[in-house]
Design a protein around this motif. Structure first.
Motif, PDB file in Angstrom:
ATOM      1  N   SER A 104      40.027  -2.034 -29.610  1.00 50.37           N
ATOM      2  CA  SER A 104      40.422  -2.603 -28.317  1.00 50.37           C
ATOM      3  C   SER A 104      41.571  -3.598 -28.476  1.00 50.37           C
ATOM      4  CB  SER A 104      39.232  -3.253 -27.611  1.00 50.37           C
ATOM      5  OG  SER A 104      38.709  -4.314 -28.363  1.00 50.37           O
ATOM      6  N   GLY A 108      45.230  -3.034 -26.795  1.00 46.68           N
ATOM      7  CA  GLY A 108      45.714  -4.117 -25.938  1.00 46.68           C
ATOM      8  C   GLY A 108      47.078  -4.629 -26.367  1.00 46.68           C
ATOM      9  N   ALA A 111      49.639  -2.062 -25.383  1.00 46.86           N
ATOM     10  CA  ALA A 111      49.882  -2.101 -23.938  1.00 46.86           C
ATOM     11  C   ALA A 111      50.825  -3.240 -23.568  1.00 46.86           C
ATOM     12  CB  ALA A 111      48.556  -2.236 -23.190  1.00 46.86           C
ATOM     13  N   GLU A 112      50.636  -4.394 -24.179  1.00 43.34           N
ATOM     14  CA  GLU A 112      51.526  -5.533 -23.926  1.00 43.34           C
ATOM     15  C   GLU A 112      52.934  -5.242 -24.435  1.00 43.34           C
ATOM     16  OE1 GLU A 112      51.016  -8.351 -22.170  1.00 43.34           O
ATOM     17  OE2 GLU A 112      49.066  -7.493 -21.658  1.00 43.34           O
ATOM     18  N   LEU A 144      38.101  -3.908 -23.719  1.00 52.16           N
ATOM     19  CA  LEU A 144      39.401  -3.891 -23.052  1.00 52.16           C
ATOM     20  C   LEU A 144      39.315  -4.504 -21.660  1.00 52.16           C
ATOM     21  CD1 LEU A 144      40.775  -0.384 -24.036  1.00 52.16           C
ATOM     22  CD2 LEU A 144      41.890  -2.580 -24.507  1.00 52.16           C
ATOM     23  N   ARG A 147      39.524  -8.164 -21.755  1.00 54.61           N
ATOM     24  CA  ARG A 147      40.712  -8.769 -22.370  1.00 54.61           C
ATOM     25  C   ARG A 147      42.030  -8.390 -21.695  1.00 54.61           C
ATOM     26  NH1 ARG A 147      39.150  -7.145 -28.556  1.00 54.61           N
ATOM     27  NH2 ARG A 147      37.297  -8.435 -28.725  1.00 54.61           N
ATOM     28  N   GLN A 148      42.024  -7.423 -20.828  1.00 53.42           N
ATOM     29  CA  GLN A 148      43.266  -6.885 -20.273  1.00 53.42           C
ATOM     30  C   GLN A 148      43.561  -7.386 -18.868  1.00 53.42           C
ATOM     31  OE1 GLN A 148      45.881  -4.867 -21.367  1.00 53.42           O
ATOM     32  NE2 GLN A 148      44.905  -5.561 -23.234  1.00 53.42           N
ATOM     33  N   ARG A 150      45.775  -5.366 -17.232  1.00 54.50           N
ATOM     34  CA  ARG A 150      46.198  -4.081 -16.650  1.00 54.50           C
ATOM     35  C   ARG A 150      44.978  -3.170 -16.489  1.00 54.50           C
ATOM     36  NH1 ARG A 150      50.652  -3.515 -19.324  1.00 54.50           N
ATOM     37  NH2 ARG A 150      50.315  -5.461 -20.361  1.00 54.50           N
ATOM     38  N   VAL A 152      42.177  -0.416 -16.890  1.00 55.28           N
ATOM     39  CA  VAL A 152      41.556   0.351 -17.961  1.00 55.28           C
ATOM     40  C   VAL A 152      40.763   1.453 -17.281  1.00 55.28           C
ATOM     41  CG1 VAL A 152      39.911   0.310 -19.879  1.00 55.28           C
ATOM     42  CG2 VAL A 152      41.397  -1.672 -19.471  1.00 55.28           C
TER      43      VAL A 152
END
Length: 171
Positions: A104, A108, A111-112, A144, A147-148, A150, A152
């Motif tokens: 994860s 992540g 993704a960033e 995720l 922590r995200q 965006r 998921v």
């Protein structure tokens, strides 16, 4: 003055041997609808990330200091072949990446780095004797989601009539 539209942001899908093809198919459908690239990312948990490129690529080292090699940075050929089979008629542009570390966290960070529009993952198969609590404690999707910033998207591992899974490395 009319503002310029933002460029399409890629869709990331976490891939692994043994995963149902529908996870990748659904991620490809999102990428196609968004008019963007699909990034198929495999995370090697036996490696530690050392550096990350702007394109999401990762330089890594084995957790075991006795294994000094770069094999972890090469995408598994059998998995790549299966992805090619799944995506050949999808009409979506796609690429593969090998990441390293905890799944994860690695997804992540990717993704960033590439400003992904979303991360798509599949659920785990239910194991005999495994409790719901154990399932959620180890779930990449759950980690995720906490922590995200965006979206998921979680694709169920099994549905009635689902296809056979992607080949496992040990097969």
């Amino acid at each position: 003055m009319i503002p310029k539209p933002n460029p399409p942001r890629p869709v990331i899908v976490g891939v692994a041997p043994g995963q149902p093809p529908r996870v990748v198919e659904q991620a490809a459908d999102f990428a196609l609808r968004f008019g963007t690239e699909l990034v198929c990312a495999f995370v090697d948990q036996a490696r530690l990330p050392l550096s990350e490129g702007a394109d999401g690529s990762v330089t890594s080292a084995s957790i075991d200091p006795d294994l000094a090699d770069d094999a972890g940075e090469v995408f598994d050929a059998r998995l790549a072949l299966e992805l090619e089979h799944i995506l050949k008629d999808s009409g979506v542009s796609w690429r593969t990446l090998v990441l390293a570390g905890e799944v994860s966290a690695a997804l992540g960070r990717l993704a960033e780095r590439i400003d992904a529009s979303m991360i798509v993952v599949g659920t785990h198969e239910h194991s005999v004797g495994g409790s719901i609590q154990e399932f959620f404690n180890r779930s990449v999707a759950t980690h995720l989601a906490h922590r995200q910033t965006r979206p998921v998207v979680v694709i169920p591992a099994r549905t009635p009539g689902s296809e056979s899974p992607l080949p496992r490395r040990d097969a």
